[in-house]
Design an enzyme around this catalytic site. Structure first.
Site, PDB file in Angstrom:
ATOM      1  N   GLY A  71      16.527  76.882  26.559  1.00  0.00           N
ATOM      2  CA  GLY A  71      15.159  76.993  26.099  1.00  0.00           C
ATOM      3  C   GLY A  71      14.177  76.165  26.913  1.00  0.00           C
ATOM      4  O   GLY A  71      14.552  75.340  27.758  1.00  0.00           O
ATOM      5  N   HIS A  72      12.893  76.368  26.622  1.00  0.00           N
ATOM      6  CA  HIS A  72      11.842  75.709  27.421  1.00  0.00           C
ATOM      7  C   HIS A  72      11.845  74.193  27.220  1.00  0.00           C
ATOM      8  O   HIS A  72      12.157  73.679  26.156  1.00  0.00           O
ATOM      9  CB  HIS A  72      10.468  76.310  27.127  1.00  0.00           C
ATOM     10  CG  HIS A  72      10.023  76.253  25.693  1.00  0.00           C
ATOM     11  ND1 HIS A  72       8.849  76.806  25.275  1.00  0.00           N
ATOM     12  CD2 HIS A  72      10.593  75.723  24.588  1.00  0.00           C
ATOM     13  CE1 HIS A  72       8.702  76.603  23.983  1.00  0.00           C
ATOM     14  NE2 HIS A  72       9.751  75.956  23.548  1.00  0.00           N
ATOM     15  N   ASN A  73      11.544  73.501  28.317  1.00  0.00           N
ATOM     16  CA  ASN A  73      11.421  72.042  28.360  1.00  0.00           C
ATOM     17  C   ASN A  73      12.738  71.307  28.142  1.00  0.00           C
ATOM     18  O   ASN A  73      12.746  70.102  27.874  1.00  0.00           O
ATOM     19  CB  ASN A  73      10.381  71.540  27.357  1.00  0.00           C
ATOM     20  CG  ASN A  73       8.964  71.883  27.778  1.00  0.00           C
ATOM     21  OD1 ASN A  73       8.423  72.896  27.331  1.00  0.00           O
ATOM     22  ND2 ASN A  73       8.375  71.064  28.636  1.00  0.00           N
TER      23      ASN A  73
END
Length: 339
Positions: free
Chosen positions: A235-237
């Site tokens: 997922g993002h970050n």
């Protein structure tokens, strides 16, 4: 290719017990090896290897009384992997940019690049020396691909993302897809712009059909030397440390930080915004729902000590018998109560 066992011993710093003049024509596993092949065995497969058809068997140092010609090495798996590279012919590709590829404006191409037909290199991308880009790939605007990296067919590296040196991106992987970010009001979901990037550090391998989401802001980072199996979602970050192993169908939710040398078995899942300590192992289908310390071996959902999980699984097998006994005791107790 043919090599004597003595020649092979020189390549892997091994010691022969038996006939060093045996000619080896190929490599195979224990079951498939024939009379001119070399195989390898480690516990618990050494007993099986004693009766295999291979001309010789690569074994760990310290093994004695083996009935076949043996090549003893410190680490059979690593030595056999080295031989596989030697015995497997290298794929040959014509260097240069195919006339059927598209290269946008202001693209910087390094030396000895190979860009195959129907690949698209968008404007302002940077392609390092010795990079190989297979057909039907897309390298986005301002993306950077480090030297000696291979990008297989149908993979995508989206805009502004950075790929390090000696990376491998397998078919249909997507590096830099939008992170899953939305606000919700009155039942309506509104997209939050995902303006960050993905950074793959050097020597990273990304499996087929993986999705590595770009950060909402900043960067999603995959650390140096990390290897990711097929069908994994990051997922993002997220910040994944160096030299991690992430096995198929694992999902790591956004803004998770993972230390170095962490192994995730197949179908592990995490919640987001947590820290997972370094030098840890999570067995298949573990569910990680909070911060985790370093140096643990865990399993189950919710995740727990692997030892405790094994004990719980053993107890669960006894539940039908226990339930039967409880019903019998209830019946006996009911008779006493009626009296």
């Amino acid at each position: 290719m043919k090599k004597t066992l003595q020649e092979i011993a020189g390549l892997v710093a091994g010691r022969i017990v038996g006939d060093g003049n045996i000619e080896i024509e190929g490599l195979d596993n224990i079951q498939g090896a024939g009379a001119h092949d070399l195989t390898f065995a480690v516990e618990p497969h050494i007993e099986e290897a004693k009766t295999c058809n291979a001309a010789a068997v690569m074994l760990p140092e310290g093994i004695t009384d083996f009935p076949k010609t043996a090549l003893l090495v410190e680490d059979p798996r690593a030595a056999f992997a080295k031989l596989l590279e030697i015995f497997t012919p290298k794929l040959q590709h014509e260097q240069g940019v195919s006339a059927q590829a598209h290269v946008g404006k202001d693209v910087k191409l390094g030396k000895n690049v190979t860009i195959m037909p129907f690949a698209m290199i968008d404007d302002h991308a940077v392609i390092g020396d010795n990079v190989i880009i297979y057909p039907h790939t897309y390298i986005g605007q301002y993306a950077e691909i480090g030297e000696d990296t291979v990008v297989y067919s149908n993979a995508t590296v989206r805009e502004h993302c950075r790929v390090g040196k000696r990376c491998v991106i397998h078919s249909s992987a997507v590096i830099g897809s939008d992170g899953f970010g939305f606000t919700t009001k009155d039942g309506v979901h509104t997209k939050v712009p995902q303006v960050g990037i993905v950074v793959l550090e050097d020597d990273v391998e990304i499996g087929a059909h993986d999705g590595i989401d770009r950060a909402a802001m900043g960067a999603t980072v995959i650390g140096q030397g990390t290897k990711i199996d097929n069908l994994v979602h990051i997922g993002h970050n997220c910040k994944i440390g160096a030299n991690c192993l992430i096995v198929a169908q694992t999902g790591i939710s956004g803004s998770t930080t993972v230390g170095h040398n962490v192994t995730f078995g197949g179908q592990v899942g995490t919640v987001g915004h947590i820290n997972i300590g370094a030098n840890s192992v999570y067995a298949a289908r573990s569910g990680i729902i909070g911060d985790m310390p370093e140096g643990v071996f865990c399993a189950g959902f919710p995740v727990q000590s692997h030892t405790e999980w094994l004990r719980m699984q053993a107890s669960m097998k006894k539940l039908p018998e226990m339930l039967k006994k409880i019903k019998q005791l209830e019946k006996q107790l009911a008779k006493y109560e009626n009296k």
